[in-house]
Design a protein around this motif. Structure first.
Motif, PDB file in Angstrom:
ATOM      1  N   LYS A   4      27.875 -53.753-121.729  1.00  0.00           N
ATOM      2  CA  LYS A   4      26.590 -54.166-121.180  1.00  0.00           C
ATOM      3  C   LYS A   4      26.814 -54.795-119.803  1.00  0.00           C
ATOM      4  O   LYS A   4      27.470 -55.820-119.675  1.00  0.00           O
ATOM      5  N   VAL A   6      24.913 -56.481-116.764  1.00  0.00           N
ATOM      6  CA  VAL A   6      23.658 -57.134-116.389  1.00  0.00           C
ATOM      7  C   VAL A   6      23.718 -57.486-114.905  1.00  0.00           C
ATOM      8  O   VAL A   6      24.721 -58.011-114.423  1.00  0.00           O
ATOM      9  N   GLU A  77      24.244 -46.296-114.892  1.00  0.00           N
ATOM     10  CA  GLU A  77      23.731 -46.127-116.251  1.00  0.00           C
ATOM     11  C   GLU A  77      24.453 -45.017-117.005  1.00  0.00           C
ATOM     12  O   GLU A  77      24.409 -44.973-118.234  1.00  0.00           O
ATOM     13  N   ASP A  81      25.709 -49.819-120.200  1.00  0.00           N
ATOM     14  CA  ASP A  81      24.361 -50.187-120.636  1.00  0.00           C
ATOM     15  C   ASP A  81      23.842 -51.184-119.607  1.00  0.00           C
ATOM     16  O   ASP A  81      24.106 -52.380-119.683  1.00  0.00           O
ATOM     17  N   HIS A  83      21.289 -53.387-117.383  1.00  0.00           N
ATOM     18  CA  HIS A  83      20.018 -54.113-117.386  1.00  0.00           C
ATOM     19  C   HIS A  83      19.907 -54.869-116.075  1.00  0.00           C
ATOM     20  O   HIS A  83      20.827 -55.602-115.702  1.00  0.00           O
ATOM     21  N   LYS A 100      15.972 -50.036-116.967  1.00  0.00           N
ATOM     22  CA  LYS A 100      15.794 -51.266-117.731  1.00  0.00           C
ATOM     23  C   LYS A 100      15.742 -52.434-116.756  1.00  0.00           C
ATOM     24  O   LYS A 100      16.777 -52.915-116.304  1.00  0.00           O
ATOM     25  N   ILE A 159      19.070 -61.270-122.479  1.00  0.00           N
ATOM     26  CA  ILE A 159      19.884 -60.168-121.961  1.00  0.00           C
ATOM     27  C   ILE A 159      21.188 -60.689-121.374  1.00  0.00           C
ATOM     28  O   ILE A 159      22.274 -60.159-121.631  1.00  0.00           O
TER      29      ILE A 159
END
Length: 231
Positions: A4, A6, A77, A81, A83, A100, A159
């Protein structure tokens, strides 16, 4: 499972597309005092001025395009993942291909009622005095003004708390509560920073993870590093 990633983005990434920011104008936002165009009190005093100001900014979106940094973030992406938590009210991340996105400070392409907690509606035209929300009240820009709550903050914290990798791009980390998102990332999370002017990057990350560069130039370097190191 993809890691992930972010991203906390700020005005610096949009500036490369030609979006102006109030920090360029010594506290003036395109020749207006912030208090006059970005506060509930300013709207109450002179709603026409506020609507005209945001109408002009909304129209400017039709004149600018996502830049390479926006596009490179979207391309990540395929590998992570991704965000995006953005302080920006433009739609350049969306148009760049990212899927996202949390807009902490609202969106120029949306509107809401002057009543609290009203339903947000898509709105790309000028908002005029007399334009009404479905609830019958005057429409206003869907912008979080100074002194107002940041409704997406809880979602952003959630998140951030799940991040494996965290990127700060184009933000001075001086705007709160947005800058406080970093407090919630896990201890194992690797932090990267892209900004040409950050005063104290070492308070956020290690030297090797700080790119003293524009958003575009930094992303050209960082994208490949992330793919090679974490894939």
């Amino acid at each position: 499972m993809k890691k992930k990633l972010v991203i906390l983005s700020g005005a610096g990434i949009s500036a490369e597309s030609g979006i102006k920011t109030f920090r360029d104008y010594n506290g003036l936002w395109e020749n207006h005092r912030i208090e006059d165009v970005a506060s509930p009190e300013g709207f109450a005093r002179n709603p026409q001025l506020v609507l005209d100001f945001y109408n002009a900014r909304r129209r400017q979106l039709t004149e600018v395009e996502p830049n390479t940094a926006h596009i490179l973030l979207a391309e990540l992406e395929a590998f992570f993942d991704v965000h995006i938590i953005t302080q920006n009210v433009d739609d350049l991340h969306e148009r760049g291909g990212s899927t996202k996105i949390i807009h902490l400070h609202g969106e120029l392409t949306k509107a809401k009622s002057i009543k609290e907690n009203s339903t947000i509606v898509d709105y790309v035209d000028d908002i005029k005095i007399g334009d009404l929300h479905p609830d019958g009240s005057q429409l206003r820009p869907h912008i979080v003004w100074f002194g107002e709550m940041v409704p997406e903050m809880d979602k952003a914290i959630e998140i951030a708390s799940q991040a494996d990798l965290f990127l700060v791009i184009g933000t001075s980390m001086q705007v709160y509560p947005a800058a406080s998102v970093l407090r919630y990332i896990p201890s194992h999370c690797e932090v990267f920073v892209i900004d040409p002017n950050l005063e104290n990057p070492n308070s956020f990350t290690r030297n090797e993870n700080y790119f003293k560069a524009s958003a575009t130039e930094g992303m050209k370097k960082l994208k490949q590093i992330l793919i090679e190191k974490y894939q």
